[in-house]
Design a protein around this motif. Structure first.
Motif, short mmCIF file in Angstrom:
data_model
loop_
_atom_site.label_atom_id
_atom_site.label_comp_id
_atom_site.label_asym_id
_atom_site.label_seq_id
_atom_site.Cartn_x
_atom_site.Cartn_y
_atom_site.Cartn_z
N HIS A 1 0.86 -1.21 -0.14
CA HIS A 1 -0.02 0.01 -0.04
C HIS A 1 0.78 1.12 -0.10
O HIS A 1 2.02 1.26 0.57
CB HIS A 1 -0.68 -0.06 1.25
CG HIS A 1 -2.01 -1.03 1.27
ND1 HIS A 1 -3.01 -0.92 0.15
CD2 HIS A 1 -2.50 -1.85 1.89
CE1 HIS A 1 -4.03 -1.66 0.26
NE2 HIS A 1 -3.54 -2.65 1.50
N HIS A 2 0.35 2.31 -0.81
CA HIS A 2 1.12 3.62 -0.59
C HIS A 2 0.00 4.61 -1.06
O HIS A 2 -0.89 4.37 -2.09
CB HIS A 2 2.08 3.83 -1.59
CG HIS A 2 2.98 4.98 -1.19
ND1 HIS A 2 2.62 6.15 -1.60
CD2 HIS A 2 4.02 5.17 -0.49
CE1 HIS A 2 3.61 7.11 -1.36
NE2 HIS A 2 4.45 6.64 -0.58
N PRO A 3 -0.15 5.57 -0.19
CA PRO A 3 -1.33 6.59 -0.32
C PRO A 3 -1.30 7.62 -1.79
O PRO A 3 -2.29 8.05 -2.10
CB PRO A 3 -1.06 7.65 0.99
CG PRO A 3 0.02 7.35 1.37
CD PRO A 3 0.65 6.07 0.98
N ALA A 4 -0.12 7.37 -2.39
CA ALA A 4 0.37 8.38 -3.56
C ALA A 4 -0.31 7.68 -4.84
O ALA A 4 -0.58 8.39 -5.75
CB ALA A 4 1.65 8.80 -3.82
N THR A 5 -0.63 6.32 -4.66
CA THR A 5 -0.99 5.59 -6.10
C THR A 5 -2.74 6.04 -6.33
O THR A 5 -3.28 5.92 -5.26
CB THR A 5 -0.66 4.18 -5.83
OG1 THR A 5 -1.37 3.56 -5.14
CG2 THR A 5 0.78 4.01 -5.68
#
Length: 201
Positions: A58-62
């Motif tokens: 998970h990464h919030p920028a994607t």
């Protein structure tokens, strides 16, 4: 399809496609096969619609919240190119694979100052592989390896076909990352302390 029959599978795929001269398979076709076969072996990972996503975090920028890397599976794909060629099956479109987001390539970028942590304390504490800083570091490594490859090709006056990303990594970034790590740290380890079970780093 069984793992032991990959060559036969790709050979049959190449024959069915009938593209270009000789027998060949796309690099991303190889990767897709390996991801399907090896997906279940990665323990405790993210899943989507019941499918184990492996080296994906998970990464919030994607846009969808997921950042896929598949470093070990891509490394296996790269490693199979030469044996497949010995068997008469050419691998084409190598740049369909990405640079490897691992600590030698990424460590080089940190050690040379091309990447700098926003929080200096990151270098002094253990970081989980799924932590936001590690996911971001790996994603930036992939992007910057492409830029590095372009710069090296321009300097040498060669094309991507003449000097694919695999050669930039093997003969350049990975080797240089290992060397500078040995110069800067007694154990030759990466500039960040990653807590890993061995299936990512």
């Amino acid at each position: 399809m069984r793992l032991g029959r990959l060559f036969d599978h790709w050979l049959a795929h190449a024959a069915a496609q009938g593209e270009g001269e000789g027998m060949s398979v796309r690099a991303d076709t190889m990767l897709s096969s390996l991801l399907r076969l090896l997906g279940p072996v990665w323990p405790g990972r993210l899943t989507l619609a019941g499918v184990n996503l492996g080296d994906c975090w998970h990464h919030p920028a994607t846009s969808d919240g997921y950042m896929p890397f598949h470093k070990l599976t891509q490394w296996m794909s790269y490693s199979l190119i030469e044996p497949l060629q010995w068997g008469g099956l050419q691998v084409r479109e190598l740049d369909a694979l990405t640079g490897l987001p691992e600590y030698r390539n990424g460590g080089l970028l940190l050690d040379l100052g091309l990447l700098q942590p926003r929080d200096a304390a990151l270098a002094s504490k253990p970081l989980a592989v799924d932590s936001e800083p590690v996911v971001e570091w790996r994603a930036l490594t992939v992007a910057l390896l492409d830029d590095l490859a372009d710069a090296v090709r321009a300097r040498l006056g060669v094309s991507a076909a003449q000097f694919p990303l695999t050669q930039v990594i093997e003969g350049g970034a990975w080797f240089a990352g290992r060397r500078i790590a040995a110069e800067r740290r007694a154990d030759g380890g990466p500039p960040l302390r990653i807590v890993s079970d061995g299936t990512v780093f």
